[in-house]
Write a protein that holds these residues in place. Sequence first.
Motif, PDB file in Angstrom:
ATOM      1  N   PRO A  22       0.799  -1.155   0.019  1.00 55.29           N
ATOM      2  CA  PRO A  22      -0.004   0.135  -0.124  1.00 55.29           C
ATOM      3  C   PRO A  22       0.706   1.317   0.093  1.00 55.29           C
ATOM      4  CG  PRO A  22       0.145  -0.879   2.296  1.00 55.29           C
ATOM      5  CD  PRO A  22       1.025  -2.129   1.545  1.00 55.29           C
ATOM      6  N   PHE A  23       0.257   2.303  -0.618  1.00 55.40           N
ATOM      7  CA  PHE A  23       0.787   3.702  -0.258  1.00 55.40           C
ATOM      8  C   PHE A  23       0.446   4.530   0.880  1.00 55.40           C
ATOM      9  CE2 PHE A  23       0.511   2.418  -4.799  1.00 55.40           C
ATOM     10  CZ  PHE A  23       1.816   2.665  -5.552  1.00 55.40           C
ATOM     11  N   GLY A 100       2.874  10.930 -12.087  1.00 53.78           N
ATOM     12  CA  GLY A 100       2.968  10.961 -13.541  1.00 53.78           C
ATOM     13  C   GLY A 100       3.732   9.836 -14.040  1.00 53.78           C
ATOM     14  N   SER A 101       4.586   9.440 -13.309  1.00 55.11           N
ATOM     15  CA  SER A 101       5.450   8.368 -14.011  1.00 55.11           C
ATOM     16  C   SER A 101       5.097   6.919 -13.625  1.00 55.11           C
ATOM     17  CB  SER A 101       6.958   8.364 -12.830  1.00 55.11           C
ATOM     18  OG  SER A 101       6.687   7.925 -11.753  1.00 55.11           O
ATOM     19  N   LEU A 102       3.719   6.714 -13.252  1.00 47.53           N
ATOM     20  CA  LEU A 102       3.255   5.403 -13.090  1.00 47.53           C
ATOM     21  C   LEU A 102       2.397   5.146 -14.369  1.00 47.53           C
ATOM     22  CD1 LEU A 102       1.431   5.645  -9.828  1.00 47.53           C
ATOM     23  CD2 LEU A 102       3.619   4.754 -10.062  1.00 47.53           C
ATOM     24  N   PRO A 107      -3.784   2.102  -6.556  1.00 50.70           N
ATOM     25  CA  PRO A 107      -5.119   1.957  -5.707  1.00 50.70           C
ATOM     26  C   PRO A 107      -5.511   2.912  -4.809  1.00 50.70           C
ATOM     27  CG  PRO A 107      -3.466   0.473  -4.877  1.00 50.70           C
ATOM     28  CD  PRO A 107      -2.864   1.372  -6.072  1.00 50.70           C
ATOM     29  N   ILE A 108      -5.059   4.220  -4.912  1.00 55.13           N
ATOM     30  CA  ILE A 108      -5.387   5.262  -4.100  1.00 55.13           C
ATOM     31  C   ILE A 108      -5.811   6.496  -4.820  1.00 55.13           C
ATOM     32  CG2 ILE A 108      -2.858   5.799  -3.723  1.00 55.13           C
ATOM     33  CD1 ILE A 108      -3.364   6.638  -0.963  1.00 55.13           C
ATOM     34  N   ASP A 109      -6.545   7.409  -4.287  1.00 57.98           N
ATOM     35  CA  ASP A 109      -6.740   8.481  -4.925  1.00 57.98           C
ATOM     36  C   ASP A 109      -6.094   9.625  -3.936  1.00 57.98           C
ATOM     37  OD1 ASP A 109      -8.637   7.849  -6.801  1.00 57.98           O
ATOM     38  OD2 ASP A 109     -10.197   7.488  -5.546  1.00 57.98           O
ATOM     39  N   PRO A 110      -6.024  11.011  -4.601  1.00 56.87           N
ATOM     40  CA  PRO A 110      -5.310  12.068  -3.797  1.00 56.87           C
ATOM     41  C   PRO A 110      -6.141  12.111  -2.501  1.00 56.87           C
ATOM     42  CG  PRO A 110      -5.386  12.605  -6.151  1.00 56.87           C
ATOM     43  CD  PRO A 110      -6.500  11.330  -5.761  1.00 56.87           C
ATOM     44  N   THR A 111      -5.164  12.636  -1.440  1.00 57.11           N
ATOM     45  CA  THR A 111      -5.781  12.455  -0.045  1.00 57.11           C
ATOM     46  C   THR A 111      -5.611  14.048   0.432  1.00 57.11           C
ATOM     47  OG1 THR A 111      -3.681  12.287   0.658  1.00 57.11           O
ATOM     48  CG2 THR A 111      -5.167  10.355   0.505  1.00 57.11           C
TER      49      THR A 111
END
Length: 139
Positions: A22-23, A100-102, A107-111
């Motif tokens: 996870p991130f 942008g490098s992905l 599996p996460i949205d901006p928080t």
Amino acid sequence: MNEPCIHGSCLCGTVTFEVRPPFQKMIHCHCSRCRKGTGTGHATNLTADPGQLRWLSGEAAITRYDLPTARSFGKWFCSRCGSPVPRLTRNGKIMVIPAGSLDTAPPIDPTDHIFWGSRASWGCPSGGLPTHDEYPASW
């Protein structure tokens, strides 16, 4: 259950990597350094533990720039195409991954939005995400 690895690369494909979720966070940073470093209104980065990232190719092509006047700001990029790539913070505790490098959707949205108080006047709206004038105290 383990989530599948997320893959990423630079523009020319020399540098490739995978990161295992996870991130910790996915943030939009509006500080002037991130704007200069990306050429955009904000940088969108994910954070993870360093052991979650594995370089697949091109690690020797990565150039690191540490801004001498900053305590911790730096940038890693492909020496062939200039694309930003994941970087280890100077204290070695966090891997910062430019969204942008992905090549694969994370599996996460901006928080959060950080350094909101120094955003460009023409920048994007908050979209309802929490905004912070600096780093939140809880970070």
